[in-house]
Design an enzyme around this catalytic site. Structure first.
Site, mmCIF file in Angstrom:
data_model
loop_
_atom_site.group_PDB
_atom_site.id
_atom_site.type_symbol
_atom_site.label_atom_id
_atom_site.label_comp_id
_atom_site.label_asym_id
_atom_site.label_seq_id
_atom_site.Cartn_x
_atom_site.Cartn_y
_atom_site.Cartn_z
ATOM 1 N N CYS A 54 0.841 -1.211 0.000
ATOM 2 C CA CYS A 54 0.000 0.000 0.000
ATOM 3 C C CYS A 54 0.870 1.254 0.000
ATOM 4 O O CYS A 54 0.890 2.033 -0.941
ATOM 5 C CB CYS A 54 -0.889 0.039 1.238
ATOM 6 S SG CYS A 54 -1.891 -1.395 1.472
HETATM 7 N N1 SAJ Z 1 7.237 2.100 8.526
HETATM 8 C C1 SAJ Z 1 8.335 2.819 8.974
HETATM 9 N N2 SAJ Z 1 8.138 3.748 9.966
HETATM 10 C C2 SAJ Z 1 6.884 3.968 10.498
HETATM 11 C C3 SAJ Z 1 5.793 3.217 10.026
HETATM 12 C C4 SAJ Z 1 5.987 2.289 9.040
HETATM 13 O O1 SAJ Z 1 9.456 2.642 8.505
HETATM 14 O O2 SAJ Z 1 6.779 4.812 11.401
HETATM 15 C C5 SAJ Z 1 7.435 1.132 7.450
HETATM 16 C C6 SAJ Z 1 7.092 -0.270 7.859
HETATM 17 O O3 SAJ Z 1 8.217 -0.933 8.363
HETATM 18 C C7 SAJ Z 1 6.642 -0.885 6.536
HETATM 19 C C8 SAJ Z 1 6.051 0.286 5.770
HETATM 20 O O4 SAJ Z 1 6.544 1.462 6.402
HETATM 21 O O5 SAJ Z 1 7.745 -1.408 5.823
HETATM 22 C C9 SAJ Z 1 4.528 0.317 5.776
HETATM 23 O O6 SAJ Z 1 4.141 0.177 7.107
HETATM 24 P P1 SAJ Z 1 2.610 0.472 7.588
HETATM 25 O O7 SAJ Z 1 2.607 0.510 9.078
HETATM 26 O O8 SAJ Z 1 2.057 1.622 6.875
HETATM 27 O O9 SAJ Z 1 1.892 -0.883 7.229
HETATM 28 P P2 SAJ Z 1 1.057 -1.269 5.965
HETATM 29 O O10 SAJ Z 1 1.753 -1.131 4.680
HETATM 30 O O11 SAJ Z 1 0.477 -2.605 6.285
HETATM 31 O O12 SAJ Z 1 -0.059 -0.164 5.962
HETATM 32 C C10 SAJ Z 1 -1.346 -0.511 6.290
HETATM 33 C C11 SAJ Z 1 -2.132 0.501 5.536
HETATM 34 N N3 SAJ Z 1 -3.460 0.022 5.297
HETATM 35 C C12 SAJ Z 1 -3.991 0.318 4.077
HETATM 36 O O13 SAJ Z 1 -3.416 0.971 3.251
HETATM 37 C C13 SAJ Z 1 -5.323 -0.183 3.822
HETATM 38 C C14 SAJ Z 1 -2.185 1.806 6.276
HETATM 39 O O14 SAJ Z 1 -3.249 2.622 5.785
HETATM 40 C C15 SAJ Z 1 -2.409 1.616 7.734
HETATM 41 O O15 SAJ Z 1 -2.447 2.894 8.382
HETATM 42 C C16 SAJ Z 1 -1.250 0.833 8.261
HETATM 43 O O16 SAJ Z 1 -1.450 -0.474 7.692
HETATM 44 C C17 SAJ Z 1 -1.235 0.778 9.777
HETATM 45 O O17 SAJ Z 1 -1.687 1.758 10.392
HETATM 46 O O18 SAJ Z 1 -0.689 -0.184 10.309
#
Ligand code: SAJ
Length: 439
Positions: free
Chosen positions: A276
């Protein structure tokens, strides 16, 4: 009121409507079971025969969907699956939950939406409600889906059939916010479309938020995920700045996070993974390019985030050099390769870029990940090491890429020669220990 709208509203409210969900992946299967639990009869349509067979055997293949639920719904006749798109002619409403990846060129791949639309067009008839859930650029529902459906048809959208966009907000593995209780944005091509599709979803979801158009709904989703991507890019750049300043970025972020308002904590890392966050914002910047506008924040954040794997490897080289070692020939154990903790999803994982770069530098690379027993990606062919503690003590340096909860970080610290911790997973003890380097 249009007779079709009246009929549909009645069918939604008395749950006699039959629903099709196109695409039975991490969005479609949860949505299908939620509609089934609400009392609708649901047909999951997917070209993958394995998925179809699994559902019809009452088995779930999605972590967030319990097998018992699929079994119950199938046994009650509330849920079935098929590869046959022509079943659309038997249903009253269709949710489209197909993938919207990027091509190798970085352009959006809308082929799955186009295929779904072509199939819908074959079976479009008066009284059908359609919701597109796949994340895409503003304008897709109107320019691609509606235009295709309307070609050669005298059916009027908003009178004879109803079309809306409603972004998926599924966060795989999350238990507190689910498909049922996460507020759902719904924007129709016309007010009638918004009304009909909102009433449909309100029968199964707790909160439906109507907006005035499909473009507003499409853009809402892109704001949500661009917000995350840009803020992660900001803290990644902050890590680069703090490294030059000799300041502990983790302490800075923790201190800033004590501010009870006007701040939201993000943490640096080895890069941006998942299907995403790294991808959705590029749909927006791609669309804006076609309008001669450069989405500078998105492009800059993407540049910083995609540069993090190489930055991690450079930091590792410097760290080894401080201990009179060269990366070439050093044993490096990568801990955690999934794109985020406690899941088995490798898509866009920065670990893949880090491992490729380490292999290019002729390091002896091994990895451990409790969720991913085998790593087969491009030139990478590795298996997760069988004995973690042995591998840790044998490695010249442990590289923490994904901080799975189950790791015993104090044991890792005790047994490791050196640790480069890109997630501050070891925490305070790591900060105070000379053999640990933080991103
Ligand atoms: N990440 C960082 N630092 C952060 C947060 C994330 O490096 O502070 C990295 C993570 O390691 C990962 C990537 O970013 O590699 C994405 O992480 P994410 O927490 O955004 O997880 P996702 O990709 O599963 O995002 C989903 C998304 N859901 C949808 O798009 C429907 C997002 O909208 C959600 O907000 C997120 O999950 C969530 O909150 O966990």
């Amino acid at each position: 009121m249009s007779e079709h709208k009246e009929k549909l509203l009645k069918k939604f409210k008395d749950k006699t409507a039959v629903i099709a969900v196109l695409g039975q992946g991490y969005v479609g299967l949860p949505l299908a079971t939620v509609f089934g639990e609400a009392g609708f009869t649901v047909i999951g349509i997917d070209p993958d025969q394995q998925k179809v067979d699994s559902i019809n055997e009452g088995k779930s293949y999605i972590e967030d969907v319990p097998t018992e639920l699929v079994e119950k719904l199938v046994a009650e006749g509330k849920l079935s699956a098929t590869t046959d798109f022509s079943k659309i002619k038997e249903v009253d409403a269709v949710s489209i939950c197909v993938p919207t990846p990027l091509r190798k060129t970085g352009d959006p791949d809308l082929s799955f939406i186009l295929t779904a639309t072509e199939e819908l067009k074959k079976h479009l008839y008066p009284g059908l409600a359609i919701v597109l859930e796949s994340t895409t650029y503003p304008g897709t529902t109107r320019e691609l889906v509606l235009d295709n459906l309307s070609q050669g048809s005298d059916l009027q959208v908003g009178e004879d059939f109803f079309l809306a966009f409603s972004p998926e907000r599924v966060d795989p593995g999350r238990e507190d916010w689910t498909t049922v209780n996460t507020p759902k944005v719904m924007g129709g091509i016309t007010p009638n479309c918004s009304d009909v599709c909102a009433v449909w979803y309100e029968q199964a979801l707790e909160t439906v938020v109507k907006v005035t158009s499909t473009e507003v709904a499409e853009m809402t989703k892109l704001l949500e995920n661009t917000f995350r991507m840009v803020n992660i890019g900001l803290v990644n750049e902050l890590a680069l700045m703090c490294n030059r300043l000799g300041v502990d970025v983790w302490e800075v972020i923790d201190a800033a996070a004590t501010k009870p308002f006007g701040f939201m904590k993000f943490t640096p890392g080895p890069g941006l993974g998942g299907h995403c966050i790294p991808i959705d914002p590029l749909y927006l910047s791609w669309k804006l390019k076609s309008l001669n506008y450069t989405a500078r924040f998105i492009e800059l954040a993407s540049e910083i985030n995609t540069g993090m794997p190489r930055y991690v490897v450079n930091r590792l080289m410097e760290f080894l050099n401080d201990h009179a070692k060269s990366l070439n020939g050093s044993k490096i154990l990568v801990l955690g390769v999934a794109y985020k903790p406690d899941i088995d999803d490798l898509r866009e994982s920065p670990a893949l870029d880090v491992i490729s770069l380490l292999q290019e530098k002729k390091a002896e690379v091994s990895y451990h990940d409790p969720f991913i027993p085998q790593l087969r990606h491009e030139t990478i062919e590795l298996d997760s090491v069988p004995n973690l503690m042995d591998a840790i003590s044998e490695a010249d340096c442990v590289l923490i890429i994904t901080d799975h909860t189950e790791y015993e970080y104090s044991d890792i610290l005790k047994n490791a020669n050196l640790v480069l911790d890109t997630r501050n997973a070891i925490g305070e003890k790591g900060r105070l220990n000379d053999k640990v380097e933080l991103l």
